[in-house]
Design an enzyme around this catalytic site. Structure first.
Site, short mmCIF file in Angstrom:
data_model
loop_
_atom_site.label_atom_id
_atom_site.label_comp_id
_atom_site.label_asym_id
_atom_site.label_seq_id
_atom_site.Cartn_x
_atom_site.Cartn_y
_atom_site.Cartn_z
N LYS A 67 15.32 31.26 -9.55
CA LYS A 67 14.99 32.69 -9.52
C LYS A 67 15.27 33.29 -8.15
O LYS A 67 15.41 34.50 -8.02
CB LYS A 67 13.51 32.98 -9.84
CG LYS A 67 12.65 31.86 -10.30
CD LYS A 67 11.22 32.30 -10.62
CE LYS A 67 10.24 31.17 -10.42
NZ LYS A 67 9.73 30.51 -11.57
N LYS A 123 12.94 25.15 1.17
CA LYS A 123 12.45 26.52 1.16
C LYS A 123 12.22 27.05 2.57
O LYS A 123 12.43 28.23 2.83
CB LYS A 123 11.14 26.62 0.36
CG LYS A 123 11.36 26.55 -1.13
CD LYS A 123 10.17 27.11 -1.88
CE LYS A 123 10.41 27.07 -3.38
NZ LYS A 123 9.25 27.52 -4.15
N LYS A 158 20.80 24.03 -8.00
CA LYS A 158 19.88 24.28 -9.12
C LYS A 158 19.87 25.77 -9.49
O LYS A 158 19.92 26.62 -8.60
CB LYS A 158 18.49 23.84 -8.65
CG LYS A 158 17.41 23.85 -9.70
CD LYS A 158 16.07 23.46 -9.09
CE LYS A 158 15.51 24.54 -8.19
NZ LYS A 158 14.11 24.36 -7.80
P1 TYM Z 1 8.75 26.78 -10.70
O1 TYM Z 1 8.03 28.06 -10.89
O2 TYM Z 1 9.80 26.70 -9.64
O3 TYM Z 1 9.41 26.33 -12.05
C1 TYM Z 1 8.66 26.27 -13.25
C2 TYM Z 1 9.12 25.10 -14.10
O4 TYM Z 1 10.51 25.24 -14.39
C3 TYM Z 1 11.22 24.07 -13.99
N1 TYM Z 1 12.53 24.47 -13.49
C4 TYM Z 1 13.68 23.98 -13.94
N2 TYM Z 1 13.96 23.07 -14.89
C5 TYM Z 1 15.25 22.78 -15.14
N3 TYM Z 1 16.27 23.37 -14.45
C6 TYM Z 1 16.05 24.29 -13.50
N4 TYM Z 1 17.05 24.88 -12.85
C7 TYM Z 1 14.70 24.64 -13.20
N5 TYM Z 1 14.11 25.50 -12.33
C8 TYM Z 1 12.78 25.37 -12.51
C9 TYM Z 1 10.37 23.46 -12.89
O5 TYM Z 1 10.63 22.09 -12.74
C10 TYM Z 1 8.97 23.75 -13.40
O6 TYM Z 1 8.58 22.76 -14.34
N6 TYM Z 1 5.48 23.94 -8.21
C11 TYM Z 1 5.86 24.44 -9.52
C12 TYM Z 1 4.78 25.22 -10.23
C13 TYM Z 1 3.46 24.53 -10.33
C14 TYM Z 1 3.15 23.46 -11.21
C15 TYM Z 1 1.78 23.16 -10.95
C16 TYM Z 1 3.87 22.77 -12.17
C17 TYM Z 1 2.36 24.80 -9.59
N7 TYM Z 1 1.34 23.99 -9.96
C18 TYM Z 1 1.13 22.16 -11.64
C19 TYM Z 1 3.21 21.75 -12.86
C20 TYM Z 1 1.85 21.45 -12.59
C21 TYM Z 1 7.05 25.36 -9.35
O7 TYM Z 1 7.30 25.89 -8.31
O8 TYM Z 1 7.71 25.59 -10.52
#
Ligand code: TYM
Length: 346
Positions: free
Chosen positions: A209, A123, A206
């Site tokens: 968004k 990032k 991947k």
């Molecule tokens: P974020 O917002 O990027 O994504 C949210 C969830 O979606 C999953 N994900 C995917 N799974 C499969 N294929 C993809 N292309 C894909 N893109 C995203 C992510 O693995 C995630 O489960 N750091 C985290 C948010 C967070 C969090 C937490 C998660 C903050 N605190 C505590 C669990 C527990 C994040 O940026 O997810």
């Protein structure tokens, strides 16, 4: 006066997970996370889900867009099947325990550990000097999100695995340094056919968004025609589908569409190739598009309906935040006792 420190030896099963409102929810978020959050709720496990708005601002967010994305994300949770009466659904900034425990964890996590985080490197890119301090500290806040509830299981996509390993390291170091068994050692729950949904334009990247190309992803707000067009235009190769998964080893785009199909249909990728052996993408893609539209359209329609009443969404998030706070506050109070902070106001 502060209560004496308690050190529970066993932790009841509790699920926590979060999604960033840094844009719309993608098919990757849906298949890798949201769909599985609903399954966990329906298995009867205690489930706590969060729109992590404080994580989102680790990169610049326009305030009006952030508010919109937070509500839209909450609408997606509900439209996908999260019942705010059974699960706790809220936005992170309304429960201050996250930020407070995040600071304590900043003092537990080591710079060497943070330096290994691949997502920060991705990032921050080439100009890491210009990245925010929050982006660097982000995984410690994520650990706090989970540990503020003594959550034991965290359903996520594959890309969050390293952050959950860090969460375990932070919890272990805290327990060790203070001589307590206070924080549980969390289990990542990374399962299903679509733990890593790839970009529709490049099977080695991947689905995200933040990808500049909207063609690379399916958004939960896309209408049926857009979904079908994006799948039709998805990058693939000219070969037919093989009869076993081995035949997809060096075909990342083909493998991705098979995984998406499997996750949507509730099949394994092996079953999908067995059923479609010999099919060309000219016939497999329309089948996938029909499946995706049939699955996602009701969710999109319900999201649109919910978004017409933002005050109701805010009300739901507020109620969820009160319930979340009631769990997190006593845990945080004990953290303050353990770490030697005087707590004489209550
Ligand atoms: P974020 O917002 O990027 O994504 C949210 C969830 O979606 C999953 N994900 C995917 N799974 C499969 N294929 C993809 N292309 C894909 N893109 C995203 C992510 O693995 C995630 O489960 N750091 C985290 C948010 C967070 C969090 C937490 C998660 C903050 N605190 C505590 C669990 C527990 C994040 O940026 O997810």
């Amino acid at each position: 006066m502060a209560e004496p420190v308690q050190t529970p030896a066993a932790f009841p099963r509790r699920i926590f997970s979060g999604i960033q409102p840094s844009g719309g929810i993608t098919l990757g978020n849906y298949l890798g996370a949201l769909k599985r959050f609903v399954e966990k709720q329906n298995e009867g496990i205690e489930t706590i889900y969060c729109m992590v708005d404080m994580h989102a601002i680790t990169v610049w967010q326009d305030p009006a867009k952030l508010r919109h994305a937070t509500r839209e994300g909450a609408a997606a949770f509900i439209a996908a099947g999260i019942d705010p009466a059974r699960s706790i659904l809220f936005n992170q900034s309304q429960v201050s325990a996250h930020a407070e425990l995040g600071w304590i964890f900043n003092c537990v996590a080591r710079l060497g550990w943070m330096n290994r985080m691949t997502q920060f490197k991705d990032k921050a890119g080439k100009n890491a000097e210009a990245a925010s301090l929050g982006l660097y500290a982000y995984p410690a806040l994520m650990a706090a999100d989970i540990m503020a509830y003594h959550a034991t299981h965290v359903p996520v996509g594959e890309d969050q695995k390293q952050h959950l390993e860090l969460t375990r390291d932070i919890a272990m170091k805290f327990n060790h340094d203070y001589g307590v068994e206070f924080f549980p050692i969390v289990e990542p729950v990374i399962e299903g056919a679509a733990t890593r949904v790839m970009s529709l334009r490049d099977g080695t990247k991947k689905m995200s968004k933040s990808d500049p190309s909207d063609q690379s992803r399916i958004n939960l707000t896309d209408d049926a025609d857009t979904i079908a067009a994006k799948i039709r235009k998805a990058k693939t190769d000219a070969d037919p589908l093989p009869d076993s998964l081995d035949g997809l080893r060096d075909r990342p785009e083909a493998r991705n569409l098979v995984n998406i199909y499997a996750a949507l249909a509730g099949l394994t990728p092996s079953q999908v190739v067995a059923e479609n052996a010999g099919a060309l993408f000219g016939s497999f893609k329309p089948k996938l598009a029909d499946l995706a539209v049939a699955h996602l359209s009701p969710i999109t329609t319900e999201m649109t309906r919910l978004m017409q009443d933002p005050a109701e969404i805010d009300r739901i998030l507020g109620v969820g935040a009160d319930r979340a706070d009631a769990i997190a506050r006593p845990i945080l109070d004990r953290v303050y006792d353990i770490t030697g902070m005087i707590r004489s106001r209550r």
